[in-house]
Scaffold this active site. Sequence first.
Site, PDB file in Angstrom:
ATOM      1  NE  ARG A 194      16.023 -49.712  10.809  1.00  0.00           N
ATOM      2  CZ  ARG A 194      15.279 -48.866  10.103  1.00  0.00           C
ATOM      3  NH1 ARG A 194      15.354 -47.563  10.297  1.00  0.00           N
ATOM      4  NH2 ARG A 194      14.441 -49.320   9.197  1.00  0.00           N
TER       5      ARG A 194
ATOM      6  CD  GLU B 127      14.389 -42.348   6.421  1.00  0.00           C
ATOM      7  OE1 GLU B 127      14.691 -41.336   5.789  1.00  0.00           O
ATOM      8  OE2 GLU B 127      14.096 -42.327   7.620  1.00  0.00           O
TER       9      GLU B 127
ATOM     10  CG  LEU C 154       7.542 -70.783   8.805  1.00  0.00           C
ATOM     11  CD1 LEU C 154       8.919 -70.651   8.166  1.00  0.00           C
ATOM     12  CD2 LEU C 154       7.327 -69.646   9.797  1.00  0.00           C
ATOM     13  N   GLY C 155       4.580 -72.246   5.249  1.00  0.00           N
ATOM     14  CA  GLY C 155       3.210 -72.564   4.858  1.00  0.00           C
ATOM     15  C   GLY C 155       2.209 -71.687   5.588  1.00  0.00           C
TER      16      GLY C 155
ATOM     17  N   PRO D 298       1.560 -34.512   3.670  1.00  0.00           N
ATOM     18  CG  PRO D 298      -0.448 -34.057   4.789  1.00  0.00           C
ATOM     19  CD  PRO D 298       0.973 -33.610   4.697  1.00  0.00           C
TER      20      PRO D 298
ATOM     21  CB  CYS E 163      18.823 -35.586   8.407  1.00  0.00           C
ATOM     22  SG  CYS E 163      19.375 -34.001   9.100  1.00  0.00           S
TER      23      CYS E 163
END
Length: 402
Positions: A108, A381, A356-357, A152, A256
């Site tokens: 994505r 974002e 799910l352990g 940075p 954007c």
Amino acid sequence: MKEGTAISATKSLPPLDPRDPAGLGDLFTEDEKAIADAVRRVCADRIDPYVGEWFERGELPDVRGLAKDLGSLGVLGMHLEGYGCAGMSATEYGLACLELEATDSGIRSLVSVQGSLAMFAIWKWGSEEQKQQWLPSMAAGDAIGCFGLTEPDAGSDPASMRTRARRDGDDWILDGRKMWITNGSVADVAVVWAQTDKGVRGFVVPTDTPGFSAPEIKHKMSLRASVTSELVLDGVRLPADAVLPEVTGLKGPLSCLNEARFGIVWGSVGAARSCLQAAMAYAEDRTQFGKPISAFQLTQQKLVDMTLEYTKALLLAIHLGRRKDAGVLRPEQVSMGKLNNVREAIEICRTARTILGANGISLEYPVIRHMNNLESVLTYEGTVEMHTLVVGQAITGQSAFR
């Protein structure tokens, strides 16, 4: 008995879908469902069988081939009009993001950076020549773009960026560094934001320009099936027409980012759905004390809580999508969506891991991969802190940023 009562008493109810117990599928048009189905089929065929291995190896092989497949599907810049873009609705774009992130956040991200950041910047703020040069090939996946804003030492405070652009005759000279740039090492074009004597400006930078390099960032434990890079600009000389002519100041990059955040509002729901479905299937198959663990109260409580939060997050995404399609969506509302949906998605993934352990940490299942990926989505974002302050200012009228 009244006639209406008799009809309602005899009319049979539709069956309940355990994967959509609130019946939210009724809120989508047939065209919207068809787009979600098309993206899901491509992901199931092209990405799902391999993405766990890509994540483990820390690479996204054949990015260009994948970009062309996604371009053929029409999802690159799909919410933009003209120039080879599909011109689909915001809700349709959101559903595509949901299906892409149900596969992997890195996939994505590739699509979001291409369409909502690089392409949107050129489409919204570029010259006609820039649009004609880049948008058709980017929509087709023949050219890959990246978006250079974060540095940075300048993340949440882009006004403090150190990358500078200065005039040299008719040309521009760019110097600086950008960090955590998706698609950077494979991009053909970079939209780079820099300080100038007249404010922040955006520049369309072909990546084969002398002085431009994009070393890939390694050793990530999140978004591993994604190309992440540093952008290095050492005396990059650009012609006068490389600047985006229609915007000056932070309005450009922030517009954007708002587009990309909208995709995250939906995409995070896809990651949550993937983990919820994995937990549901596992709880049905896993037997302890003589019965499936789905039959135990504590497990059901987890599954119900996860389902409730997933349902609410999807409802919020749908609502914001409809507002965007109506042209009335505010940036603060996108912040609400990003803040809530990513936070709830990561909690759903963590809860799924407990169901799910020990198997929850294995890449045989998607859960740990989505958990790790969402740690990045939680930050990029706009961090939790920034979106909290955006919403706080919206509801109190008081700015707490400084």
